[in-house]
Design a protein around this motif. Structure first.
Motif, PDB file in Angstrom:
ATOM      1  N   GLY A 230       0.821  -1.079   0.135  1.00 36.61           N
ATOM      2  CA  GLY A 230      -0.041  -0.166  -0.173  1.00 36.61           C
ATOM      3  C   GLY A 230       0.768   0.884  -0.157  1.00 36.61           C
TER       4      GLY A 230
ATOM      5  N   THR B 279      -0.316   4.143  -2.845  1.00 37.87           N
ATOM      6  CA  THR B 279      -1.872   4.508  -2.734  1.00 37.87           C
ATOM      7  C   THR B 279      -1.559   5.957  -3.555  1.00 37.87           C
ATOM      8  OG1 THR B 279      -1.935   2.461  -1.363  1.00 37.87           O
ATOM      9  CG2 THR B 279      -3.276   4.053  -1.918  1.00 37.87           C
TER      10      THR B 279
ATOM     11  N   THR C  81      -2.951   0.723  -5.454  1.00 42.51           N
ATOM     12  CA  THR C  81      -1.730   0.742  -5.639  1.00 42.51           C
ATOM     13  C   THR C  81      -0.828   1.036  -7.067  1.00 42.51           C
ATOM     14  OG1 THR C  81      -2.294  -1.580  -5.938  1.00 42.51           O
ATOM     15  CG2 THR C  81      -1.627  -1.398  -3.879  1.00 42.51           C
TER      16      THR C  81
ATOM     17  N   SER D 268      -4.841   6.758   1.605  1.00 39.24           N
ATOM     18  CA  SER D 268      -6.233   6.292   1.814  1.00 39.24           C
ATOM     19  C   SER D 268      -7.353   6.570   2.797  1.00 39.24           C
ATOM     20  CB  SER D 268      -5.940   4.705   2.573  1.00 39.24           C
ATOM     21  OG  SER D 268      -5.038   4.116   1.412  1.00 39.24           O
TER      22      SER D 268
ATOM     23  N   ASN E  59      -3.201  -1.209   3.937  1.00 34.74           N
ATOM     24  CA  ASN E  59      -1.736  -0.197   3.916  1.00 34.74           C
ATOM     25  C   ASN E  59      -1.035  -0.680   4.809  1.00 34.74           C
ATOM     26  OD1 ASN E  59      -4.091   1.843   3.214  1.00 34.74           O
ATOM     27  ND2 ASN E  59      -2.098   2.860   2.089  1.00 34.74           N
TER      28      ASN E  59
END
Ligand code: FES
Ligand code: FES
Length: 165
Positions: free
Chosen positions: A49, A52, A61, A112, A135
């Protein structure tokens, strides 16, 4: 070398066209072609992660997305989170809650978290842990990250969220 393609995207609110090979990932293009090195490379196989970013508002990702797939897309990276007035509330919350050590995972966590708080401005601890399960962090033990996300939610949502609970 395969023929390069022109891809036109919007990155952090700015129209951006770039040349890339069909085999290149979005992560490679961001870091190596566009110098947006805030997005980190951890595993390069979709597990950590660290890479991201938001693609049309959804966390992805970027090591598993081909850059050519991003034609016409809106991409948000960590470089677009702060404003000209300073850090965003989520960034302040990570700093003030000591939610980072080496920092390699932090851009991914912040992206995220941004996506989660747009969908769910007042998440429970369980919802936070579930949403951020993709993550990984090798340093913090996660508790301070959860504290930071709860703090970020409060900063963004304020008394409206406090009154719901
Ligand atoms: S570098 Fe993309 S998920 Fe780890
Ligand atoms: S702060 Fe080092 S991996 Fe998370």
């Amino acid at each position: 070398m395969a023929a390069q393609r022109v891809v036109t995207t919007n990155i952090n609110g700015t129209q951006k066209s770039f040349l890339c090979e069909p085999r290149q990932t979005l992560l490679e293009v961001l870091r190596d072609n566009l110098d947006l090195t805030g997005t980190k490379e951890g595993c390069s196989n979709g597990n950590c992660g660290a890479c991201t970013v938001l693609l049309d508002g959804k966390p992805v990702t970027s090591c598993l997305v081909l850059a050519v797939e991003c034609e016409g897309a809106e991409i948000e990276t960590i470089e677009g989170v702060a404003t000209k007035d300073g850090l965003a509330p989520v960034q302040d919350a990570f700093l003030e809650n000591a939610a980072l050590q080496c920092g390699v995972c932090t851009p991914g966590f912040i992206m995220s978290t941004k996506a989660m708080l747009r969908e769910n401005p007042n998440p429970t601890e369980e919802e936070i842990r579930f949403y951020l399960a993709g993550n990984l962090c090798r340093c913090t033990g996660y508790d301070k990250i959860i504290d930071a996300v709860q703090d970020a939610a409060q900063r963004q949502c304020g008394t409206a969220c406090s009154n719901e609970t």
